[in-house]
Scaffold this motif. Sequence first.
Motif, PDB file in Angstrom:
ATOM      1  N   ALA A  79     -37.428  31.825  12.903  1.00  0.00           N
ATOM      2  CA  ALA A  79     -38.151  30.709  13.516  1.00  0.00           C
ATOM      3  C   ALA A  79     -39.167  30.122  12.549  1.00  0.00           C
ATOM      4  O   ALA A  79     -39.337  28.901  12.456  1.00  0.00           O
ATOM      5  CB  ALA A  79     -38.841  31.178  14.794  1.00  0.00           C
ATOM      6  N   ARG A  80     -39.843  30.994  11.818  1.00  0.00           N
ATOM      7  CA  ARG A  80     -40.815  30.507  10.837  1.00  0.00           C
ATOM      8  C   ARG A  80     -40.113  29.733   9.719  1.00  0.00           C
ATOM      9  O   ARG A  80     -40.610  28.705   9.256  1.00  0.00           O
ATOM     10  CB  ARG A  80     -41.595  31.680  10.256  1.00  0.00           C
ATOM     11  N   LEU A  81     -38.955  30.224   9.290  1.00  0.00           N
ATOM     12  CA  LEU A  81     -38.208  29.532   8.245  1.00  0.00           C
ATOM     13  C   LEU A  81     -37.837  28.122   8.690  1.00  0.00           C
ATOM     14  O   LEU A  81     -37.986  27.153   7.938  1.00  0.00           O
ATOM     15  CB  LEU A  81     -36.948  30.321   7.894  1.00  0.00           C
ATOM     16  N   LEU A  82     -37.353  27.999   9.919  1.00  0.00           N
ATOM     17  CA  LEU A  82     -36.999  26.681  10.445  1.00  0.00           C
ATOM     18  C   LEU A  82     -38.222  25.779  10.506  1.00  0.00           C
ATOM     19  O   LEU A  82     -38.180  24.611  10.083  1.00  0.00           O
ATOM     20  CB  LEU A  82     -36.383  26.835  11.836  1.00  0.00           C
ATOM     21  N   ASP A  83     -39.326  26.302  11.011  1.00  0.00           N
ATOM     22  CA  ASP A  83     -40.557  25.524  11.144  1.00  0.00           C
ATOM     23  C   ASP A  83     -41.047  25.049   9.781  1.00  0.00           C
ATOM     24  O   ASP A  83     -41.384  23.867   9.591  1.00  0.00           O
ATOM     25  CB  ASP A  83     -41.623  26.386  11.826  1.00  0.00           C
TER      26      ASP A  83
ATOM     27  N   HIS B  80     -32.054  31.454  18.846  1.00  0.00           N
ATOM     28  CA  HIS B  80     -32.464  32.854  18.978  1.00  0.00           C
ATOM     29  C   HIS B  80     -32.018  33.593  17.724  1.00  0.00           C
ATOM     30  O   HIS B  80     -30.829  33.617  17.395  1.00  0.00           O
ATOM     31  CB  HIS B  80     -31.824  33.494  20.216  1.00  0.00           C
ATOM     32  N   PHE B  81     -32.980  34.172  17.021  1.00  0.00           N
ATOM     33  CA  PHE B  81     -32.690  34.874  15.776  1.00  0.00           C
ATOM     34  C   PHE B  81     -32.691  36.378  16.029  1.00  0.00           C
ATOM     35  O   PHE B  81     -33.428  36.878  16.888  1.00  0.00           O
ATOM     36  CB  PHE B  81     -33.723  34.510  14.706  1.00  0.00           C
ATOM     37  N   ASN B  82     -31.887  37.085  15.243  1.00  0.00           N
ATOM     38  CA  ASN B  82     -31.742  38.516  15.471  1.00  0.00           C
ATOM     39  C   ASN B  82     -32.969  39.314  15.042  1.00  0.00           C
ATOM     40  O   ASN B  82     -33.033  40.514  15.243  1.00  0.00           O
ATOM     41  CB  ASN B  82     -30.508  39.048  14.736  1.00  0.00           C
TER      42      ASN B  82
ATOM     43  N   ALA C   8     -36.887  29.728  18.722  1.00  0.00           N
ATOM     44  CA  ALA C   8     -37.399  28.399  18.393  1.00  0.00           C
ATOM     45  C   ALA C   8     -36.696  27.363  19.252  1.00  0.00           C
ATOM     46  O   ALA C   8     -35.552  27.547  19.683  1.00  0.00           O
ATOM     47  CB  ALA C   8     -37.195  28.079  16.912  1.00  0.00           C
ATOM     48  N   THR C   9     -37.416  26.285  19.500  1.00  0.00           N
ATOM     49  CA  THR C   9     -36.862  25.116  20.176  1.00  0.00           C
ATOM     50  C   THR C   9     -36.926  23.950  19.207  1.00  0.00           C
ATOM     51  O   THR C   9     -37.970  23.698  18.602  1.00  0.00           O
ATOM     52  CB  THR C   9     -37.663  24.780  21.444  1.00  0.00           C
ATOM     53  N   LEU C  10     -35.815  23.250  19.052  1.00  0.00           N
ATOM     54  CA  LEU C  10     -35.753  22.116  18.134  1.00  0.00           C
ATOM     55  C   LEU C  10     -35.356  20.872  18.916  1.00  0.00           C
ATOM     56  O   LEU C  10     -34.337  20.860  19.608  1.00  0.00           O
ATOM     57  CB  LEU C  10     -34.743  22.380  17.016  1.00  0.00           C
TER      58      LEU C  10
ATOM     59  N   VAL D 161     -39.019  18.188  15.819  1.00  0.00           N
ATOM     60  CA  VAL D 161     -40.168  18.931  16.332  1.00  0.00           C
ATOM     61  C   VAL D 161     -39.735  20.364  16.595  1.00  0.00           C
ATOM     62  O   VAL D 161     -38.767  20.606  17.329  1.00  0.00           O
ATOM     63  CB  VAL D 161     -40.716  18.289  17.623  1.00  0.00           C
ATOM     64  N   VAL D 162     -40.435  21.313  15.982  1.00  0.00           N
ATOM     65  CA  VAL D 162     -40.128  22.735  16.136  1.00  0.00           C
ATOM     66  C   VAL D 162     -41.218  23.398  16.964  1.00  0.00           C
ATOM     67  O   VAL D 162     -42.406  23.238  16.683  1.00  0.00           O
ATOM     68  CB  VAL D 162     -40.024  23.438  14.768  1.00  0.00           C
ATOM     69  N   ASP D 163     -40.799  24.124  17.972  1.00  0.00           N
ATOM     70  CA  ASP D 163     -41.710  24.944  18.767  1.00  0.00           C
ATOM     71  C   ASP D 163     -41.226  26.382  18.651  1.00  0.00           C
ATOM     72  O   ASP D 163     -40.092  26.688  19.022  1.00  0.00           O
ATOM     73  CB  ASP D 163     -41.704  24.485  20.226  1.00  0.00           C
ATOM     74  N   ARG D 164     -42.063  27.252  18.112  1.00  0.00           N
ATOM     75  CA  ARG D 164     -41.648  28.649  17.914  1.00  0.00           C
ATOM     76  C   ARG D 164     -41.727  29.419  19.227  1.00  0.00           C
ATOM     77  O   ARG D 164     -42.539  30.321  19.413  1.00  0.00           O
ATOM     78  CB  ARG D 164     -42.531  29.324  16.862  1.00  0.00           C
TER      79      ARG D 164
END
Length: 552
Positions: free
Chosen positions: A13-17, A46-48, A53-55, A63-66
Motif C-alpha cells: 500500500a505504501r509503494l502504491l501511495d 489487498h496485499f499479502n 489500499a483504495t484507488l 487518489v490513494v487511501d491506505r
Amino acid sequence: MPMTDTAPAFTGARLLDETVTALSDRAPAILAAAADQLRGIRLGLHFNDGSHATLTARHSRLVVDRDRCPDPDVEVAFDNRAMNLLFDLQRAPVDQVLSDSLDVRGSRDDTLAVWRAFTLLSQRAAGLRSMQELWGAYREQAPQLWGSATPAAREPAADPVDWTALDFLARRSPEDAPAPPALIGDTTVTAPRMLWDGRTSTSWSLEDTVRDADLMETMRRCRARTNEEIERLLPDREPRAELYDLMRSYPARQGKGLRPTLTIAACAAFGGRPDDAVRAAAALELFHNGFLVHDDIADESTHRRGLPTMHEEHGLGLAVNVGDGLNLLAVDAVLSNLETLGLVRTLGLIHEAVHMCRESIEGQAMELGWIRHEVVPETDDAYFTMSTKKTGWYTCISPCRIGAVCAGVTDPAVLGRFDEAFRLIGIAFQIQDDILNLVGEEALYGKEPLGDLLEGKRTVMLIHLFRTAYAHERPRLFDVLRQRRTDKTQQHAEELLAAMRRHGSIEYATDLADRLAAEGIARFEEDLRIIPENEGKAVLRQIAHYVTSRPL
C-alpha cells in the motif's frame, strides 16, 4: 508467501501511495492517462503483507487511501509475486493469474479498465529513474522473489525462471537508466500503444520505446539554466550590499521553475532552439521577482518561500528600490535579445512584456481596490478576471507566447492559441495555490500559514464564504476581514478558516479548480493542434496536467 502478523515498513500500500505521489510531481501526464481509464471505478487492493489500499480517480488525479475500500467495483488480492505482473504486460490477465497469488473480482469492463490503468502506470513510469529507485527499494525486501537490484545482479542468472518480468528485473537496476537530457528531451510525444487491449496482444519487440520526461527534473534544469543567465545579467559593481546582492535574494529562493520551463518548452514546440529562449526566460523571472518584492510590501506579507520578505528583513526603502532594480534589469534583458534574435523578434518580446506588465498591475489594482473599499465580489467571474490579470498572464499565458516569439512566431492569431487554454489553467493553478495557503504544509508551500486570510485576499474560498454565510454571521466576518493586517492575529485567520470549513468553501474551490483545469486541458488539445507533436509540446502538456494532479 504466508500472511505475516506484522506488516513490513515498506508495504504494498505504501509503494502504491508513494508511486502515485511521485508521479503527480514528476510525470503528471501519466497519472492523467491512468485516471482517464479508472474514471468512476473504486478499486480495492489487498496485499499479502497485510496492507490495503483504495484507488480512485478524481478528474486527472489518482487518489490513494491506505485503507480497505468499503464498496469496491473491482477488488484485487495478490501476494508479492503478483507485483511482477504489473511489468509482464505482453500476456492477457487471464494468462497471468497464479494459483493462490492473484484474485480479481469485478465486472469484465471494469476489470479491463483497471488493467489498462496499471498498464499505463507500469509501462510508462518504469522508464523514470525515480520510479526505478522507488521500486528497487521495495524489491530489496524480498530478493528471493524479485531478484537482487545490486550491480552484481546484472549478470545473467544461472537458471532463469523463464518469467519475463522477474528475469528482466533481476538484471536491471536504477543505474541502467540513460542520463537525463540537457534541457528539453526524452519526452513522450505520442500515446503508448497497449500491449494487450482485452482482445489481442502484441510483443514487446514490436513496441516503440515509450519515454516520459521527469517533469521535476526538466523544470529543475530549465530553472538552473535561467538562474545562470540571471547571474550573468546582474551587475558586479557597487552598491553591492544595498542593491545588487539584494537583487539576487528572491531569484535565489528556488521556486518551481514554471515560467522558465513554459518559455523554453514553447520555443522548442515551434521548432526554435531552447537556448534562444533562455534570456527571455531570465527576463520573465526578473519581472516576476520584482513584482513579488512590491506585492509583499503592498500585502504586508512577512514570509516569501520560507524566508522573511525583503521589506521585513531590510526595510521598506531598500525593498522598494530592489523591486525597481529587478524590473529595470528585466527590461534590459529583453532589449539585449537584439544581438541574438534580431529586431523583429525582439520587438515582439517588448510588445509581449509590456502587455504582460499592464495586465499584472491592473489585476493588482483590482485586488487592492477590493481590500481598500472593503468589497467582497459577489461572483467567481470577478475573481477570474482579477486572477488572470494579476498572475495568469505572467505565470502561464505570457511565458508561452514569449517562448513562441523566441522561435520566430509573430502572427497574433497563432500566439493567441495559448490564451484560453492557459487562462483556464492559470486560474486553476492560482485557486490551488490559494487552497494550499490554507491547508498546505508551510515547508512545502513556503509562505506564511493563513497569510491570505491575514492579508484579506479575495480568494474563491472567501467569495464563496460570503456568498453562502448566514445573515447573522456576516457582520462578524466583515469585522474580522476589514481589520488592518497589523491588527489581525492568527486567531482571526483561524476563525475565518473555520467558517470556510463549515460552509464547504474549500471543497467548493477544489472542485472548481479541477473543473477549470479539465476545461483548460481540453482547450490545450483543441487549440494547439497546429503545433506538431514534439518534445516541447509534450512538456507543455505535462505542465498542464501538473496543475490538475499535484496533491492538495
